[in-house]
Design an enzyme around this catalytic site. Structure first.
Site, PDB file in Angstrom:
ATOM      1  N   GLU A   1      21.587 -21.299 -19.657  1.00 39.70           N
ATOM      2  CA  GLU A   1      20.718 -20.509 -18.772  1.00 39.70           C
ATOM      3  C   GLU A   1      21.534 -19.446 -18.052  1.00 39.70           C
ATOM      4  O   GLU A   1      21.064 -18.323 -17.849  1.00 39.70           O
ATOM      5  CB  GLU A   1      20.001 -21.417 -17.764  1.00 39.70           C
ATOM      6  CG  GLU A   1      19.008 -22.348 -18.435  1.00 39.70           C
ATOM      7  CD  GLU A   1      17.858 -22.789 -17.552  1.00 39.70           C
ATOM      8  OE1 GLU A   1      17.967 -22.647 -16.316  1.00 39.70           O
ATOM      9  OE2 GLU A   1      16.850 -23.282 -18.101  1.00 39.70           O
TER      10      GLU A   1
ATOM     11  N   ASP B   1       0.848  -1.192   0.000  1.00 37.74           N
ATOM     12  CA  ASP B   1       0.000   0.000   0.000  1.00 37.74           C
ATOM     13  C   ASP B   1       0.880   1.237   0.000  1.00 37.74           C
ATOM     14  O   ASP B   1       2.082   1.175   0.260  1.00 37.74           O
ATOM     15  CB  ASP B   1      -0.945  -0.028   1.207  1.00 37.74           C
ATOM     16  CG  ASP B   1      -0.188  -0.118   2.520  1.00 37.74           C
ATOM     17  OD1 ASP B   1       0.488   0.866   2.881  1.00 37.74           O
ATOM     18  OD2 ASP B   1      -0.238  -1.182   3.188  1.00 37.74           O
TER      19      ASP B   1
END
Ligand code: GLA
Length: 729
Positions: free
Chosen positions: A614, A534
Site C-alpha cells: 500500500e 460556494d
C-alpha cells in the site's frame, strides 16, 4: 462586447456564444428581451406579446391601454408592489410605510474593464477581457436609485450581475428583499437543476421539471450550507451533457441565500437569486448605498457539459486568487483522520516522516493544537499553542518539518468560541445569543459575533501571534456549526435584520486580511466538510474541503454534483482509511486514489503502519498526480458517465486545452453478475488525431474513441481504471 443602439434604446451584450439584451421602452421600463444563443442583433422586443390579461394591472402612463402590464412583461429587474406579482428582485419599505417600488431608466454607462465590489467577492478582469455596463434606474417618488452592474467576459462566455441600491432621499428606507439576479425567460417548459444534500452527502444533483408557482432552494443557516448550494440551472427538458439550451447561475455569496424560480401563469419563467429574505431588513440612511452580491451567468446552447466548462474556466482564471496559480500545489497529508485531537509532537513527526517517505510535501496539523483542546467541548477562541502537546511551539514544529523537506499547514476555526475558554470567560457577550435566553449549542460550540470589528480584530491578532515566526504554507479555515439565536448588542432592534449579511461581510473582511498577512499560504475553506462550498468563499479560499465523507463511492457522487458549477481543482479531496469512517465501506486504495486525484489531492490517514504494497501504491499515486497536475488543474472536464447508475461504471475525463492529452478515469459500481459489455464513448478529443492509450497499450483514432468508444474490460466491485491518452505526433 456591449452595444447601445440609441434609436431603439437597446443594450445588447455579446459573449462568444450568447447574446443578452434589454430595452428601455416608451415608459422608461427596462425590459429583458433576450438571453440565449448568440445572434447578430436587432430588436428582440419583437418577441414580446401585449395582451389584455384580466387582473394584471396597468401603470398610470399606459392610460386606457389594458395590454400594457408589468405583470406580463419580461423585466430586467422586478420590484414588489407596483403591479408585477411575480417574484420580486427588490422589495423596499418606504418612509411612509408603503412597499411599492417602481423603477424607470435614467441613464447607462459602458466602461472598459470589470467593476469591483467593495468588501464582496467578484470576478476580476485581466487585460482588456471584460467590459462593464451600469444601468441606473430610479424611483423618483421614493428617491431611490438602483444601479444594475453587468460584467461582460466575452471570451469566457460569462456575464456577471450585481446591484447597488442608493437612498437619495431625506429619510431612511428599508430593503426587505434584494436579489442580484432577475432573469425572465419567455418559456416554462424547462427543468430546474440544483445541488442539494446534507452533512457528509453534499451537492447531489437534483433535476425536475418546473411546476406552476414558485420553487426554491436556499439557506437560512447563516452559511451557504450543506443542504443547498447557491447555484441553479434552467435547461431544456431534454438537455444533456452535449446538447440542449441551458442557463446556469452562480451566486458569489456564503451566507443566507435564495434561488427561486417562478413558473408564471402564461408559461414564462423567472429566476431570482440573492440574499435570503428571512430576517433580512437593511436600513439605508440618506445618501447610503447597499451592494448586493454578484451572480455569474452562463448560457450554453450546447448542453450542460460546455456550461460547466465555461464556469470552470472563468472560476479558475478570473475568480481564484491562488498562490499556486503558476506552480503545482504540494500534495498534503492531514492529521485529522489519523489522530483527531490525540497527538503530541513526537506522534505528529512520526506521521509526517512516514508521509514524507511516500512523497507527501505538506503536513497539515488539524484541530487540537491550541488551548486545552483534547475534545470538542473546549478552547475554541484560545488560539495559543498547547505546549504540552507541542513543546517547541508551532515554530519548532515547522522547522522540524522543514528539515524533513515538508511545509506546515494549520487548521483554525476563527468564527467560533467554546464556553470553556479564556475568550468566553472574558467576553461572554461576543457569542451570539439574544438577551435572557439559554445558549443553543451545536458541536458544543457558540458563534462569535463577526459583525463587530473588535471581535474580528481579536481573532486576527491572536492567530497572528500563534503564527509569529512560522513559515505557514496553508491555512484550513473551518466553520463547524450554523448560526442560530442571531442577535448583536451592537445593532439597535430595528437593525437586527442586518445581522446575517453583516456577519458574511465580517467573514470576508477577515479572510481578506488573512490573504494579505499570509500571501504565500493557500487558504482552504471548510465548514464541516462542504457546508460553505460556494463561489464567494472561492474568491478568498481557492480550494474548499468538499465533504467530510471521503468514501470513494460517495465522493464520486459529491464531486460529480459539485462539478456542474465548480472546477475539479477547487475540490479538496483526500485518500482516507478503510473501512470508511462515515459509512463503513471498503474500497480499493487505488480507487480512493482515483477519486481524490480528480480534485486537490491529498491523504488523510495514518500511513505509518500500512503494508508495504500500500505504501508503494501511495508513492505511485503521488507521482502520477504530480505528472498529471496540469491536466487536472487546467484541463477541460468531461462527465462521461454519472456515478450511481446501476451496473454502469462512473467515468470522467480531464482533457488538455490543446486536446492532445487526456486522463480518463473509470470506476465500477457494486458487484453484479452477468454484466453487459460496456463501451465508453469519450468526449473532447481531436477526431483527427491518433492517441496512444497508456494502460491499454494500443493506439486509437480520436474519432473512433468518440464515436464508437473504448471497450471497458470487466471490472470487480469498485475497481478502477485510469487511462492516459497522448496524441501521437
Ligand atoms: C470538521 C472538518 C474536518 C476536521 C474537523 C476538526 O469536521 O470538516 O475536516 O477539520 O472539523 O474538528
Amino acid at each position: 462586447m456591449i452595444v447601445w443602439e440609441q434609436r431603439d434604446r437597446l443594450i445588447t451584450l455579446h459573449t462568444k456564444n450568447a447574446t443578452y439584451q434589454m430595452k428601455v421602452d416608451g415608459y422608461g421600463v427596462l425590459l429583458h428581451t433576450w438571453y440565449g444563443p448568440r445572434i447578430g442583433g436587432g430588436d428582440l422586443s419583437r418577441l414580446i406579446r401585449y395582451a389584455d390579461r384580466g387582473f394584471s394591472p396597468n401603470p398610470a402612463e399606459a392610460g386606457r391601454d389594458r395590454t400594457y402590464s408589468l405583470d406580463t412583461l419580461p423585466q430586467e429587474f422586478s420590484c414588489a408592489g407596483a403591479g408585477d406579482f411575480r417574484l420580486p428582485a427588490l422589495e423596499l419599505e418606504l418612509p411612509d410605510g408603503s412597499h411599492a417600488a417602481d423603477l424607470r431608466y435614467v441613464r447607462h454607462e459602458i466602461r472598459p474593464g470589470k467593476y469591483a465590489l467593495e468588501g464582496l467577492p467578484a470576478f476580476f478582469s485581466g487585460a482588456e477581457d471584460a467590459d462593464t455596463l451600469i444601468v441606473t434606474l430610479e424611483d423618483r417618488a421614493a428617491g431611490v436609485s438602483v444601479e444594475l452592474l453587468y460584467g461582460v467576459f466575452e471570451e469566457y462566455d460569462l456575464i456577471t450581475r450585481a446591484v447597488r441600491v442608493i437612498n437619495r432621499g431625506e429619510a431612511p428606507v428599508c430593503l426587505c428583499r434584494i436579489a442580484s439576479l432577475c432573469l425572465d425567460l419567455p418559456r416554462a417548459d424547462l427543468d430546474l437543476i440544483t445541488l442539494d444534500g446534507s452533512y457528509a452527502m453534499e451537492r447531489r444533483l437534483h433535476r425536475a421539471p418546473l411546476r406552476p408557482g414558485v420553487q426554491s432552494v436556499g439557506s437560512v443557516r447563516g452559511m451557504s450550507s450543506h443542504q443547498h448550494n447557491p447555484f441553479a440551472v434552467l435547461c431544456d427538458r431534454d438537455a444533456g451533457e452535449e446538447h440542449g439550451l441551458c442557463w446556469g447561475a452562480i451566486l458569489l455569496y456564503s451566507g443566507n441565500f435564495e434561488a427561486a424560480v417562478e413558473r408564471g401563469q402564461f408559461e414564462d419563467a423567472r429566476l431570482t437569486m440573492g440574499i435570503h429574505p428571512f430576517h433580512f431588513r437593511w436600513t439605508l440612511g440618506p445618501g447610503e448605498t447597499f451592494t448586493a452580491p454578484e451572480t455569474a451567468l452562463v448560457c450554453s446552447p450546447g448542453g450542460l457539459g460546455p456550461m460547466s466548462r465555461q464556469f470552470h474556466r472563468a472560476i479558475r482564471e478570473r475568480l481564484l486568487r491562488d498562490p499556486y496559480q503558476d506552480r503545482p500545489k504540494p500534495v498534503l497529508l492531514n492529521s485529522w483522520e489519523a489522530f483527531c485531537m490525540d497527538f503530541d509532537q513526537e506522534k505528529l513527526l512520526s506521521l509526517a516522516g512516514a508521509a514524507r517517505e511516500l512523497g507527501v510535501e505538506l503536513f497539515v496539523l488539524d484541530d487540537g493544537w491550541f488551548g486545552r483542546r483534547n475534545d470538542d467541548t473546549t478552547s475554541l477562541g484560545d488560539w495559543s499553542v498547547n505546549l504540552e502537546k507541542l513543546p517547541d511551539g508551532l515554530r519548532g514544529l515547522c522547522e522540524k518539518l522543514r528539515g524533513m523537506g515538508m511545509g506546515l499547514g494549520l487548521w483554525i476555526e476563527p468564527e467560533m468560541v467554546s464556553e470553556d475558554s479564556e475568550l468566553y470567560r472574558a467576553h461572554p457577550d461576543w457569542a451570539l445569543c439574544p438577551p435572557g435566553r439559554p445558549h443553543i449549542r451545536s458541536r458544543q460550540q457558540l458563534v462569535l459575533d463577526f459583525t463587530r470589528p473588535e471581535v474580528r480584530e481579536y481573532v486576527f491578532r491572536s492567530i497572528r501571534a500563534a503564527l509569529e515566526g512560522v513559515d505557514i504554507k496553508y491555512i484550513k479555515w473551518d466553520m463547524n456549526r450554523p448560526l442560530a439565536q442571531v442577535w448583536s448588542p451592537s445593532l439597535p432592534p430595528e437593525r437586527q435584520g442586518e445581522f446575517y449579511h453583516r456577519y458574511v461581510l465580517g467573514v470576508y473582511d477577515l479572510l481578506e486580511r488573512f490573504r494579505r498577512e499570509w500571501p504565500q499560504a493557500l487558504i482552504e475553506g471548510c465548514a464541516g466538510g462542504g457546508g460553505r462550498f460556494d463561489a464567494g468563499m472561492l474568491y478568498y479560499a481557492p480550494q474548499i474541503w468538499c465533504s467530510d465523507n471521503t468514501d470513494a463511492v460517495d465522493r464520486l457522487r459529491i464531486q460529480y454534483g459539485t462539478s456542474f458549477a465548480y472546477p475539479p481543482c477547487v475540490m479538496g479531496a483526500h485518500v482516507s482509511a478503510c473501512p470508511n469512517g462515515q459509512n463503513g465501506r471498503t474500497t480499493p486504495l487505488e480507487t480512493r486514489g482515483t477519486a481524490a486525484m480528480s480534485g486537490a489531492f491529498g491523504y488523510e490517514l495514518d500511513v505509518r503502519e500500512l503494508p508495504p504494497e500500500e505504501k508503494k501504491l501511495i508513492s505511485r499515486q503521488i507521482a502520477e498526480y504530480q505528472e498529471n497536475y496540469d491536466l487536472i488543474r487546467r484541463g477541460d472536464y468531461y462527465r462521461l458517465s454519472p456515478p450511481g447508475a446501476e451496473g454502469v461504471p462512473a467515468a470522467w475525463a480531464h482533457v488538455s486545452p490543446d486536446r492532445r492529452e487526456a486522463l480518463v478515469s473509470i470506476v465500477a459500481g457494486p458487484a453484479g453478475a452477468a454484466r453487459p459489455f460496456r463501451t465508453l464513448r469519450l468526449r473532447g478529443l481531436d477526431p483527427a488525431l491518433n492517441y496512444l492509450v497508456e494502460g491499454d497499450g494500443r493506439s486509437w483514432p480520436g474519432d473512433v474513441l468518440m464515436a464508437a468508444g473504448w471497450p471497458v474490460p470487466s471490472m470487480g466491485e469498485y475497481e478502477c481504471i485510469r487511462l492516459r491518452l497522448r496524441a501521437e505526433t
